[in-house]
Scaffold this motif. Structure first.
Motif, PDB file in Angstrom:
ATOM      1  N   LYS A 171       0.837  -1.207   0.000  1.00 20.47           N
ATOM      2  CA  LYS A 171       0.000   0.000   0.000  1.00 20.47           C
ATOM      3  C   LYS A 171       0.873   1.259   0.000  1.00 20.47           C
ATOM      4  N   GLN A 174       2.363   1.628  -3.395  1.00 16.63           N
ATOM      5  CA  GLN A 174       1.326   2.009  -4.355  1.00 16.63           C
ATOM      6  C   GLN A 174       1.053   3.511  -4.287  1.00 16.63           C
ATOM      7  N   GLU A 175       1.077   4.064  -3.073  1.00 10.41           N
ATOM      8  CA  GLU A 175       0.815   5.490  -2.880  1.00 10.41           C
ATOM      9  C   GLU A 175       2.084   6.333  -3.012  1.00 10.41           C
ATOM     10  N   LYS A 176       3.233   5.680  -3.315  1.00  6.39           N
ATOM     11  CA  LYS A 176       4.525   6.362  -3.442  1.00  6.39           C
ATOM     12  C   LYS A 176       4.896   7.155  -2.193  1.00  6.39           C
ATOM     13  N   ASN A 178       2.923   8.695  -0.183  1.00  6.26           N
ATOM     14  CA  ASN A 178       1.968   9.758   0.146  1.00  6.26           C
ATOM     15  C   ASN A 178       0.798   9.167   0.925  1.00  6.26           C
ATOM     16  N   ILE A 179       1.074   8.818   2.178  1.00  3.02           N
ATOM     17  CA  ILE A 179       0.059   8.207   3.026  1.00  3.02           C
ATOM     18  C   ILE A 179       0.476   8.388   4.477  1.00  3.02           C
ATOM     19  N   ASP A 183      -3.991   6.503   8.058  1.00  5.22           N
ATOM     20  CA  ASP A 183      -4.630   5.920   6.868  1.00  5.22           C
ATOM     21  C   ASP A 183      -4.374   4.417   6.809  1.00  5.22           C
ATOM     22  N   TYR A 187      -6.973   1.333   6.666  1.00  2.00           N
ATOM     23  CA  TYR A 187      -6.834   0.389   5.555  1.00  2.00           C
ATOM     24  C   TYR A 187      -6.716  -1.052   6.049  1.00  2.00           C
ATOM     25  N   ARG A 215       8.867   7.773   0.093  1.00  2.00           N
ATOM     26  CA  ARG A 215       8.585   9.124  -0.395  1.00  2.00           C
ATOM     27  C   ARG A 215       9.866   9.798  -0.897  1.00  2.00           C
ATOM     28  N   SER A 218      10.591   8.355  -4.274  1.00  2.00           N
ATOM     29  CA  SER A 218       9.648   8.891  -5.256  1.00  2.00           C
ATOM     30  C   SER A 218      10.066  10.285  -5.704  1.00  2.00           C
TER      31      SER A 218
END
Length: 277
Positions: A171, A174-176, A178-179, A183, A187, A215, A218
């Motif tokens: 997860k 997947q969000e690179k 940014n979470i 969250d 999840y 991050r 990324s």
């Protein structure tokens, strides 16, 4: 949700050490087509006369071999948590294997937390490894070393961590990055304390620390590959509250500001140093 980590689940994360690339005469990378747990193999010769460069967080475990004939050595290296100076021997030839983010091979005789910001001799933490270490060091080409390691790993256990950690790693990637941890609680259905305990047991990091590494990767990847990029858009896209926060975090994790890093990438033609084969 994913039941285990594979390269497919972290496909959007290109875990690189950009200062290694920029400090090398040339940097070769090879992505194995059929190995689910390896990010890539790489090879480089250190051109910096001082041998000093910078390691940045990537959330990965590396096998790294100094293949110089006079003082060869194999190492197992854990991720760093912020920008850290590392030293290679000038003009020595290095070969490495980077596992995907969050993957800690089962065949290491060392716990995941012990690997963080540390390196250990390959023969000390991998059973019956003296022969393969010598083979890799004596090999004559990059692809020959790749084949040797592929054969070695085919005989080893390479299970993913627990299902919970695997789900959270996938997860975050997947969000690179940014979470937020809250969250991840929603999840997964688990509390922060449970996530942190399981994460540290499996990969030696907290979810928050792993998020920072992903991050960071990324941000670096975007600067490396995008010609038209504003730092305000990059900061917003990665979930930073403002550009100032992004600038401080980037400098802590990458050693310089995004602008200075971008100038280094362009001046030293990063993509020309990096050869994919």
């Amino acid at each position: 949700m994913a039941e285990f980590i594979t390269r497919e689940h972290v496909a959007g994360i290109h875990s690189k050490q950009p200062w290694f690339v920029l400090s090398a005469e040339q940097f070769f990378a090879h992505k194995p087509p059929n190995h689910p747990y390896i990010s890539h193999f790489y090879s480089f010769t250190m051109s910096n006369e001082l041998g000093k460069t910078i390691a940045i967080p990537d959330g990965c475990i590396d096998l790294l071999f100094d293949c110089d004939g006079d003082s060869p050595i194999g190492l197992v290296c854990g991720t760093t948590l912020q920008a850290r100076e590392v030293t290679f021997t000038p003009h020595h030839h290095y070969f490495g294997v980077r596992f995907i983010p969050g993957m800690v091979p089962d065949f290491l005789n060392v716990s995941a937390p012990e690997l963080i910001e540390h390196q250990s001799r390959f023969v000390d933490v991998v059973s019956d490894s003296q022969f393969i270490c010598e083979q890799v060091i004596r090999a004559h080409s990059f692809l020959e070393r790749v084949e040797l390691i592929n054969g070695f790993l085919a005989l080893k256990q390479l299970h993913s961590p627990s299902r919970l950690t695997s789900q959270i790693v996938a997860k975050i990637c997947q969000e690179k990055g940014n979470i937020q941890v809250q969250d991840l609680e929603r999840y997964s259905g688990y509390t922060r304390r449970t996530l942190e305990r399981q994460f540290q047991q499996d990969i030696g990091l907290t979810p928050k620390t792993f998020i920072r590494a992903i991050r960071c990767q990324s941000a670096v990847y975007s600067i490396n590959h995008l010609d038209t990029l504003t730092f305000s858009d990059l900061a917003s896209g990665l979930g930073f509250s403002d550009q100032a926060h992004f600038l401080r975090e980037f400098k802590k994790l990458v050693h310089v500001t995004p602008l200075v890093y971008q100038q280094q990438v362009r001046q030293n033609t990063y993509l020309e140093h990096l050869q994919v084969c």
